[in-house]
Design a protein around this motif. Structure first.
Motif, PDB file in Angstrom:
ATOM      1  N   UNK A 155      64.664 -26.305 105.605  1.00 16.97           N
ATOM      2  CA  UNK A 155      63.797 -26.914 106.716  1.00 16.97           C
ATOM      3  C   UNK A 155      64.587 -26.397 108.059  1.00 16.97           C
ATOM      4  N   UNK A 156      63.809 -26.150 109.188  1.00 14.90           N
ATOM      5  CA  UNK A 156      64.166 -25.854 110.472  1.00 14.90           C
ATOM      6  C   UNK A 156      63.210 -26.535 111.504  1.00 14.90           C
ATOM      7  N   UNK A 157      63.841 -26.471 112.770  1.00 13.05           N
ATOM      8  CA  UNK A 157      63.101 -27.225 113.883  1.00 13.05           C
ATOM      9  C   UNK A 157      62.936 -26.040 114.939  1.00 13.05           C
ATOM     10  N   UNK A 158      61.747 -26.005 115.413  1.00 15.20           N
ATOM     11  CA  UNK A 158      61.344 -24.865 116.184  1.00 15.20           C
ATOM     12  C   UNK A 158      60.560 -25.337 117.538  1.00 15.20           C
ATOM     13  N   UNK A 159      60.709 -24.841 118.736  1.00 14.59           N
ATOM     14  CA  UNK A 159      60.145 -25.479 119.891  1.00 14.59           C
ATOM     15  C   UNK A 159      59.439 -24.353 120.543  1.00 14.59           C
ATOM     16  N   UNK A 160      58.197 -24.815 121.363  1.00 10.60           N
ATOM     17  CA  UNK A 160      57.345 -24.128 121.746  1.00 10.60           C
ATOM     18  C   UNK A 160      56.664 -22.830 120.896  1.00 10.60           C
ATOM     19  N   UNK A 161      55.962 -23.292 119.986  1.00 10.51           N
ATOM     20  CA  UNK A 161      55.271 -22.296 119.183  1.00 10.51           C
ATOM     21  C   UNK A 161      53.745 -22.564 119.091  1.00 10.51           C
ATOM     22  N   UNK A 162      53.079 -21.165 119.139  1.00 13.76           N
ATOM     23  CA  UNK A 162      51.577 -21.358 119.130  1.00 13.76           C
ATOM     24  C   UNK A 162      50.985 -21.382 117.565  1.00 13.76           C
ATOM     25  N   UNK A 164      49.055 -19.225 116.698  1.00 14.41           N
ATOM     26  CA  UNK A 164      48.869 -17.648 116.450  1.00 14.41           C
ATOM     27  C   UNK A 164      50.420 -17.377 115.627  1.00 14.41           C
ATOM     28  N   UNK A 165      51.365 -17.820 116.315  1.00 14.03           N
ATOM     29  CA  UNK A 165      52.663 -17.384 115.605  1.00 14.03           C
ATOM     30  C   UNK A 165      52.797 -18.126 114.496  1.00 14.03           C
ATOM     31  N   UNK A 166      52.537 -19.283 114.182  1.00 15.35           N
ATOM     32  CA  UNK A 166      52.673 -20.061 113.010  1.00 15.35           C
ATOM     33  C   UNK A 166      51.755 -19.627 112.000  1.00 15.35           C
ATOM     34  N   UNK A 167      50.561 -19.317 111.984  1.00 18.32           N
ATOM     35  CA  UNK A 167      49.740 -19.329 111.007  1.00 18.32           C
ATOM     36  C   UNK A 167      48.802 -18.059 111.189  1.00 18.32           C
ATOM     37  N   UNK A 168      48.837 -17.259 112.285  1.00 16.24           N
ATOM     38  CA  UNK A 168      48.088 -16.178 112.418  1.00 16.24           C
ATOM     39  C   UNK A 168      46.646 -16.421 112.985  1.00 16.24           C
ATOM     40  N   UNK A 169      46.427 -17.498 113.593  1.00 19.12           N
ATOM     41  CA  UNK A 169      45.191 -18.043 114.169  1.00 19.12           C
ATOM     42  C   UNK A 169      45.170 -18.315 115.630  1.00 19.12           C
ATOM     43  N   UNK A 170      44.180 -18.180 116.299  1.00 17.60           N
ATOM     44  CA  UNK A 170      44.173 -18.353 117.763  1.00 17.60           C
ATOM     45  C   UNK A 170      44.340 -19.726 117.981  1.00 17.60           C
ATOM     46  N   UNK A 171      45.025 -20.325 118.953  1.00 18.08           N
ATOM     47  CA  UNK A 171      45.143 -21.876 119.036  1.00 18.08           C
ATOM     48  C   UNK A 171      46.105 -22.047 120.056  1.00 18.08           C
ATOM     49  N   UNK A 172      46.350 -23.313 120.372  1.00 17.92           N
ATOM     50  CA  UNK A 172      47.021 -23.946 121.501  1.00 17.92           C
ATOM     51  C   UNK A 172      48.624 -23.657 120.957  1.00 17.92           C
ATOM     52  N   UNK A 173      49.484 -23.880 122.207  1.00 17.91           N
ATOM     53  CA  UNK A 173      51.010 -23.860 121.963  1.00 17.91           C
ATOM     54  C   UNK A 173      51.341 -25.454 121.778  1.00 17.91           C
ATOM     55  N   UNK A 174      52.439 -25.393 120.793  1.00 22.11           N
ATOM     56  CA  UNK A 174      52.930 -26.829 120.663  1.00 22.11           C
ATOM     57  C   UNK A 174      54.452 -27.104 121.222  1.00 22.11           C
ATOM     58  N   UNK A 175      54.820 -28.046 121.643  1.00 23.77           N
ATOM     59  CA  UNK A 175      56.193 -28.307 121.933  1.00 23.77           C
ATOM     60  C   UNK A 175      57.147 -28.330 121.066  1.00 23.77           C
ATOM     61  N   UNK A 176      56.657 -29.107 119.814  1.00 28.22           N
ATOM     62  CA  UNK A 176      57.698 -28.989 118.860  1.00 28.22           C
ATOM     63  C   UNK A 176      57.282 -29.111 117.408  1.00 28.22           C
ATOM     64  N   UNK A 177      58.100 -28.204 116.461  1.00 29.53           N
ATOM     65  CA  UNK A 177      57.664 -27.788 115.142  1.00 29.53           C
ATOM     66  C   UNK A 177      58.611 -28.523 114.101  1.00 29.53           C
ATOM     67  N   UNK A 178      58.326 -29.241 113.245  1.00 27.32           N
ATOM     68  CA  UNK A 178      59.291 -29.402 111.924  1.00 27.32           C
ATOM     69  C   UNK A 178      58.703 -28.587 110.901  1.00 27.32           C
ATOM     70  N   UNK A 179      59.473 -27.521 110.561  1.00 26.21           N
ATOM     71  CA  UNK A 179      58.856 -26.531 109.607  1.00 26.21           C
ATOM     72  C   UNK A 179      59.765 -26.645 108.248  1.00 26.21           C
TER      73      UNK A 179
END
Length: 228
Positions: A155-162, A164-179
């Motif tokens: 597991x890892x925490x990530x900040x400011x991720x879109x 597109x970066x996460x799943x390769x699809x156009x979309x908004x940017x998120x402040x925080x991600x628990x991956x």
């Protein structure tokens, strides 16, 4: 499919229960836990001796060849279980648990360790069609935001991720991600990304079903076509 459904339900209720602090503070869904890494004693505070001993202090130091840090066992496990190529499908869910656009998409994920001695790896995601692929990459590092278990789940925490970066699809940017990733076997894993907006509200959940691509298949795909 049943495993993915059970995983989603567990993640969904956990995500709903996470209590976040005010917007100016660091967000994290993990409770503090004892480090599974090796104890680094360089620069440790002096050790107090019993009163009956002569008044002195002893500073314990451990010297490593070329001043290199002792490798973190969690990182060694991560590289042995996760490095390589994975093919997967992303399932997109709303904050209420309903499927949402873009519903699902396929992608290829390559994870390669960076230079020896630097406990980090590059993750490269390729999605979309062959003529116009969407490519993104980011670095996974062994730090306070990362943890890995003996079976390779991490597991890892990530900040400011879109998206597109996460799943390769156009979309908004998120402040925080628990991956986080749950290992099913050496050849299969399920990952899940829980995404929060800039008001710290649960916005989207993406479930990734991934299968390892063998080294032989990877080499065959990279080889030039044989002449006819």
């Amino acid at each position: 499919k049943m495993l993915v459904k059970q995983l989603f339900l567990a993640v969904f209720f956990c995500a709903q229960a996470v209590a976040f602090h005010s917007v100016g503070k660091t967000l994290s869904a993990r409770k503090p836990q004892a480090s599974l890494g090796c104890h680094r004693l360089i620069g440790a505070s002096p050790i107090a001796m019993p009163k009956s001993w002569p008044k002195q202090t002893v500073q314990l130091r451990m010297q490593w060849k070329n001043n290199e840090e002792l490798p973190d066992p969690q990182w060694l496990t991560f590289t042995s279980k996760n490095i390589g190529r994975w093919k997967g499908r992303a399932l997109h869910l709303s904050d209420t648990g309903e499927y949402t656009e873009p519903w699902s998409n396929d992608y290829m994920l390559d994870i390669a360790e960076l230079d020896s001695g630097v406990q980090s790896a590059k993750q490269r995601l390729t999605a979309g069609n062959i003529t116009n692929p969407i490519v993104s990459q980011h670095v996974i590092a062994s730090n306070d935001e990362f943890s890995c278990s003996d079976d390779g789940s991490f597991s890892l925490d990530r900040n400011l991720i879109s998206l597109s970066d996460l799943a390769g699809m156009p979309g908004e940017t998120y402040r925080f991600c628990i991956d986080f990733s749950i290992a099913i076997s050496h050849f299969e894993r399920v990952r899940c990304a829980v995404l929060y907006d800039f008001k710290s509200r649960l916005t989207r959940i993406v479930v990734f079903e991934e299968q390892r691509v063998s080294k032989k298949a990877t080499a065959a795909a990279a080889a030039p076509p044989a002449p006819r």
